[in-house]
Design an enzyme around this catalytic site. Structure first.
Site, PDB file in Angstrom:
ATOM      1  CB  ALA A  46      -0.911   0.002   1.227  1.00 28.25           C
ATOM      2  CE  LYS A 108      10.898   6.704  13.861  1.00 27.05           C
ATOM      3  NZ  LYS A 108      12.264   6.877  13.455  1.00 27.05           N
ATOM      4  CD  GLU A 132      15.224  -4.791  18.174  1.00 26.40           C
ATOM      5  OE1 GLU A 132      14.891  -5.704  18.926  1.00 26.40           O
ATOM      6  OE2 GLU A 132      15.829  -3.767  18.569  1.00 26.40           O
ATOM      7  CE  LYS A 208      14.209   6.623  16.726  1.00 24.47           C
ATOM      8  NZ  LYS A 208      15.181   7.302  15.859  1.00 24.47           N
ATOM      9  N   GLY A 307      18.407   4.889   7.892  1.00 31.31           N
ATOM     10  CA  GLY A 307      18.687   4.517   6.499  1.00 31.31           C
ATOM     11  C   GLY A 307      17.902   3.272   6.126  1.00 31.31           C
TER      12      GLY A 307
HETATM   13  P1  NDP Z   1       8.843   7.469   3.768  1.00 32.06           P
HETATM   14  O1  NDP Z   1       8.207   8.799   3.946  1.00 32.06           O
HETATM   15  O2  NDP Z   1      10.050   7.358   2.920  1.00 32.06           O
HETATM   16  O3  NDP Z   1       7.757   6.431   3.200  1.00 32.06           O
HETATM   17  C1  NDP Z   1       6.434   6.399   3.654  1.00 32.06           C
HETATM   18  C2  NDP Z   1       5.637   5.474   2.747  1.00 32.06           C
HETATM   19  O4  NDP Z   1       4.326   5.385   3.248  1.00 32.06           O
HETATM   20  C3  NDP Z   1       5.519   5.970   1.290  1.00 32.06           C
HETATM   21  O5  NDP Z   1       5.606   4.885   0.421  1.00 32.06           O
HETATM   22  C4  NDP Z   1       4.102   6.566   1.246  1.00 32.06           C
HETATM   23  O6  NDP Z   1       3.489   6.459  -0.046  1.00 32.06           O
HETATM   24  C5  NDP Z   1       3.371   5.669   2.217  1.00 32.06           C
HETATM   25  N1  NDP Z   1       2.236   6.327   2.851  1.00 32.06           N
HETATM   26  C6  NDP Z   1       2.254   7.343   3.730  1.00 32.06           C
HETATM   27  N2  NDP Z   1       0.994   7.642   4.123  1.00 32.06           N
HETATM   28  C7  NDP Z   1       0.179   6.769   3.481  1.00 32.06           C
HETATM   29  C8  NDP Z   1      -1.223   6.574   3.465  1.00 32.06           C
HETATM   30  N3  NDP Z   1      -2.045   7.326   4.200  1.00 32.06           N
HETATM   31  N4  NDP Z   1      -1.726   5.576   2.684  1.00 32.06           N
HETATM   32  C9  NDP Z   1      -0.903   4.820   1.931  1.00 32.06           C
HETATM   33  N5  NDP Z   1       0.441   4.961   1.908  1.00 32.06           N
HETATM   34  C10 NDP Z   1       0.974   5.938   2.669  1.00 32.06           C
HETATM   35  O7  NDP Z   1       9.148   6.930   5.241  1.00 32.06           O
HETATM   36  P2  NDP Z   1      10.346   5.991   5.723  1.00 32.06           P
HETATM   37  O8  NDP Z   1      10.397   4.773   4.892  1.00 32.06           O
HETATM   38  O9  NDP Z   1      11.566   6.792   5.939  1.00 32.06           O
HETATM   39  O10 NDP Z   1       9.827   5.618   7.204  1.00 32.06           O
HETATM   40  C11 NDP Z   1       8.793   4.676   7.407  1.00 32.06           C
HETATM   41  C12 NDP Z   1       8.678   4.383   8.889  1.00 32.06           C
HETATM   42  O11 NDP Z   1       9.899   3.824   9.354  1.00 32.06           O
HETATM   43  C13 NDP Z   1       8.455   5.637   9.758  1.00 32.06           C
HETATM   44  O12 NDP Z   1       7.653   5.286  10.854  1.00 32.06           O
HETATM   45  C14 NDP Z   1       9.855   5.987  10.225  1.00 32.06           C
HETATM   46  O13 NDP Z   1       9.838   6.687  11.436  1.00 32.06           O
HETATM   47  C15 NDP Z   1      10.437   4.607  10.412  1.00 32.06           C
HETATM   48  N6  NDP Z   1      11.884   4.527  10.348  1.00 32.06           N
HETATM   49  C16 NDP Z   1      12.554   5.149   9.335  1.00 32.06           C
HETATM   50  C17 NDP Z   1      13.925   5.039   9.263  1.00 32.06           C
HETATM   51  C18 NDP Z   1      14.705   5.730   8.196  1.00 32.06           C
HETATM   52  O14 NDP Z   1      15.946   5.699   8.278  1.00 32.06           O
HETATM   53  N7  NDP Z   1      14.081   6.354   7.200  1.00 32.06           N
HETATM   54  C19 NDP Z   1      14.680   4.231  10.221  1.00 32.06           C
HETATM   55  C20 NDP Z   1      13.856   3.604  11.249  1.00 32.06           C
HETATM   56  C21 NDP Z   1      12.513   3.756  11.282  1.00 32.06           C
HETATM   57  P3  NDP Z   1       4.104   7.182  -1.342  1.00 32.06           P
HETATM   58  O15 NDP Z   1       5.386   6.467  -1.648  1.00 32.06           O
HETATM   59  O16 NDP Z   1       3.088   7.000  -2.400  1.00 32.06           O
HETATM   60  O17 NDP Z   1       4.320   8.611  -0.933  1.00 32.06           O
HETATM   61  N1  HSE Z   2      14.632   9.797  11.487  1.00 27.61           N
HETATM   62  C1  HSE Z   2      15.128   8.743  12.297  1.00 27.61           C
HETATM   63  C2  HSE Z   2      16.548   9.040  12.710  1.00 27.61           C
HETATM   64  C3  HSE Z   2      15.055   7.432  11.570  1.00 27.61           C
HETATM   65  O1  HSE Z   2      17.168   9.908  12.081  1.00 27.61           O
HETATM   66  O2  HSE Z   2      17.038   8.442  13.653  1.00 27.61           O
HETATM   67  C4  HSE Z   2      15.478   6.244  12.414  1.00 27.61           C
HETATM   68  O3  HSE Z   2      14.583   6.045  13.465  1.00 27.61           O
END
Ligand code: NDP
Ligand code: HSE
Length: 434
Positions: A46, A108, A132, A208, A307
Site C-alpha cells: 500500500a 516510533k 525492533e 524512542k 537509512g
Molecule cells: P517514507 O516517507 O520514505 O515512506 C512512507 C511510505 O508510506 C511511502 O511509500 C508513502 O506512499 C506511504 N504512505 C504514507 N501515508 C500513506 C497513506 N495514508 N496511505 C498509503 N500509503 C501511505 O518513510 P520511511 O520509509 O523513511 O519511514 C517509514 C517508517 O519507518 C516511519 O515510521 C519511520 O519513522 C520509520 N523509520 C525510518 C527510518 C529511516 O531511516 N528512514 C529508520 C527507522 C525507522 P508514497 O510512496 O506514495 O508517498
Molecule cells: N529519522 C530517524 C533518525 C530514523 O534519524 O534516527 C530512524 O529512526
C-alpha cells in the site's frame, strides 16, 4: 504440527524503508523460507501514489492505495507497517490485528503514542506486535532489553538514538559547516522523518525514549512528559567551544530512575560530551545506547541508526520472528512486561557549559563569577576566549537545576560588562559513561 503453506505478508508504505524491505522479500525469498519453515508470499503493497515509478521489480498487481482494504482481507498473516505518523497507522495496525494478522512496525511515533492500545489489541487477538526497528535502526536493542535483560534491573540508559541529528552535528564538527546544509544531506540520505522537524526538535528521540522506558523500566510515560530540547539552536561557536574543551556536541537521550523513588526521568537534549565517553565517537547516522543494569553492569549497543538498508534488517528480523511463530502455531502476542506505574518527570540537573560574551574578559570575570555564585550556580573551570575581536568567558558549572541556572543567567545578562546574551549547554562527562 508444521504448517508449510505460504505466509501472506502485506507491506504498508514503500518509501525509504519499505522499498528495501520489499526488495529483500523479493530477492531473499528462499533464504527466508528456510529460516521460517514456510515460504513468504507478498500479497500487497500500500502506498499513497500507485502511479509513481519505483525502483522495484514486483508484480504490478500488488500495488494499492487502499491500505484499509488490504489489511481487512482476512487472510493476511503479517502486516508490515512502514507508513510513519500516528494516523492512519494506528487505525490500520488495529484493523490488521482485529483481522488476525501480526504486525511488524518501524514507527516510533505510533508506538510511543499508542503502545498500550496496540499491545492490548495484540493480546486480545492473539497476534504478534514487534517493533525492533523503531529504536536505533539496525541495532538489536529492544529484544535484549525485553528478553535478555528481563531478569535484571535496568538503572539507567544514555544514548544517541536519532541518526539525523547525529549526522548533522557530526558534519558541523568535522567541516565547521552550518546546520542547514548538513540537514539537507541527512534528508537526501533518507535518514530524516517525513517532516525533519521531528528529528531536529527531539520529538523522534523523545518517542524512542518512551519506548525504551516501557521496556527497560516497565513504565508508561506520555511523549509530552519527556524533557525535550532540540538542536536547532546549536551554533558553530558551540561546536568549536566543545572541541576546545575536549568535547563533542551530541543529541543525547537519558533515562534514569529518580534517586530513592519509583519515578523515572526521561530527557532529550544537546550535550557537550567528553571525548572519553563511549558516545563521543559515534559518527554519521550511527546510534549507540549505553544500558546500565544492576547485575549485568554497563552494556553498549551500537551501529547504524537510520537509512533504508540497515533498517530493513531489523524489520526483516521481526518478520522472520513473527512468521516462525505462526508456522509453529504460536499465535499469542509476544510477551510484554506489565506496565506498573506512570512516571512523573522532573526537570534534570546537569553541569553546564556557559559562554558569556564580555567587553573585557580580564575585568568581567569577577563580576560574572560573583553573580553566578550568588544565584546558586557553582563554577568549576573558567576559560577566556577571543575570536574575531570578540571576547568571551567560557565557564563550566557544577551540577545545577534549570530554573536556578536560568535566573542566574538573566542576572549575568544584565551586567554592564556583558556584551550579548549568554549561551549554555549541558555537559555529559566521561564518568557518566562507565
Ligand atoms: P517514507 O516517507 O520514505 O515512506 C512512507 C511510505 O508510506 C511511502 O511509500 C508513502 O506512499 C506511504 N504512505 C504514507 N501515508 C500513506 C497513506 N495514508 N496511505 C498509503 N500509503 C501511505 O518513510 P520511511 O520509509 O523513511 O519511514 C517509514 C517508517 O519507518 C516511519 O515510521 C519511520 O519513522 C520509520 N523509520 C525510518 C527510518 C529511516 O531511516 N528512514 C529508520 C527507522 C525507522 P508514497 O510512496 O506514495 O508517498
Ligand atoms: N529519522 C530517524 C533518525 C530514523 O534519524 O534516527 C530512524 O529512526
Amino acid at each position: 504440527m508444521m504448517n508449510t503453506a505460504p505466509l501472506k505478508v502485506a507491506v504498508l508504505g514503500c518509501g525509504v524503508v519499505g522499498t528495501e524491505v520489499v526488495r529483500r522479500l523479493h530477492t531473499s525469498g528462499p533464504a527466508l523460507a528456510g529460516r521460517i519453515g514456510a515460504p513468504v508470499e507478498l500479497v500487497g503493497i500500500a502506498v499513497r501514489d500507485t502511479r509513481r515509478r519505483r525502483d522495484l521489480d514486483v508484480d504490478p498487481g500488488l500495488w494499492t492505495d487502499d491500505p484499509l482494504a488490504l489489511v481487512k482481507r482476512g487472510d493476511i498473516d503479517i502486516v508490515v507497517e512502514l507508513l510513519g505518523g500516528t494516523e492512519p497507522a494506528r487505525a490500520l495496525a488495529v484493523a490488521a490485528m482485529e483481522h488476525g494478522a501480526g504486525v511488524v512496525s518501524a514507527n516510533k511515533a505510533l508506538l510511543a503514542e499508542h503502545g498500550p492500545l496496540l499491545h492490548e489489541t495484540a493480546a486480545v487477538h492473539g497476534v504478534d506486535l514487534l517493533y525492533e526497528a523503531s529504536v536505533a535502526g539496525a541495532v538489536p536493542l529492544l529484544r535484549p532489553l525485553r528478553d535478555s535483560l528481563g531478569g535484571d534491573r535496568i538503572t539507567r540508559i544514555v544514548g544517541i538514538v536519532n541518526g539525523t541529528t547525529n549526522y548533522v552535528l557530526d558534519r558541523m564538527t568535522e567541516t565547521g559547516g552550518g546546520f542547514a546544509a548538513a540537514l539537507h544531506e541527512a534528508v537526501d540520505h533518507g535518514y530524516a522523518e517525513a517532516d525533519p522537524t521531528a528529528d531536529v526538535e527531539g520529538l523522534d528521540a523523545a518517542a524512542k525514549a518512551v519506548i525504551l522506558a516501557s521496556l527497560a523500566f516497565h513504565t508508561r510515560v506520555p511523549p509530552t512528559a519527556v524533557h525535550r530540547e532540540g538542536i536547532t539552536e546549536v551554533t558553530a561557536v558551540d561546536v568549536a567551544d566543545a572541541r576546545d574543551l575536549g568535547r563533542v556536541v551530541k543529541l543525547v537521550t537519558v533515562l534514569e530512575r529518580a534517586v530513592g523513588q519509583d519515578d523515572v526521568l526521561l530527557r532529550v537534549h544537546p550535550a557537550m560530551v567528553a571525548r572519553a565517553h563511549p558516545l563521543a565517537d559515534v559518527r554519521g547516522a550511527d546510534n549507540a545506547v549505553l544500558v546500565e543494569a544492576a547485575d549485568a553492569g554497563p552494556l553498549l549497543f551500537r551501529g547504524a541508526g537510520a537509512g533504508g538498508v540497515p533498517t530493513s534488517s531489523a524489520v526483516l528480523g521481526d518478520l522472520v520472528t513473527a512468521a516462525r511463530r505462526r508456522v509453529l502455531g504460536h499465535r499469542g502476542a509476544a510477551p510484554q512486561a506489565a506496565v506498573k506505574q506512570t512516571a512523573s518527570v522532573a526537570g534534570p540537573r546537569s553541569r553546564h557549559h556557559l559562554r558569556v560574551p564580555v567587553t573585557d574578559a580580564a575585568t568581567a570575570l569577577d563580576d560574572v563569577a560573583a553573580v553566578l555564585r550568588s544565584g546558586g550556580v557553582g563554577i568549576g573551570t573558567v576559560h577566556r576566549r577571543r575570536a574575531a575581536g570578540q571576547e568571551a568567558l567560557v565557564l563550566l558549572t557544577k551540577d545545577t537545576d534549570d530554573a536556578t541556572l536560568r535566573t542566574a543567567l538573566e542576572a549575568v545578562a544584565a551586567l554592564p560588562c556583558v556584551s550579548a546574551a549568554p549561551r549554555s549547554m549541558r555537559l555529559l562527562d566521561a564518568e557518566e559513561g562507565r
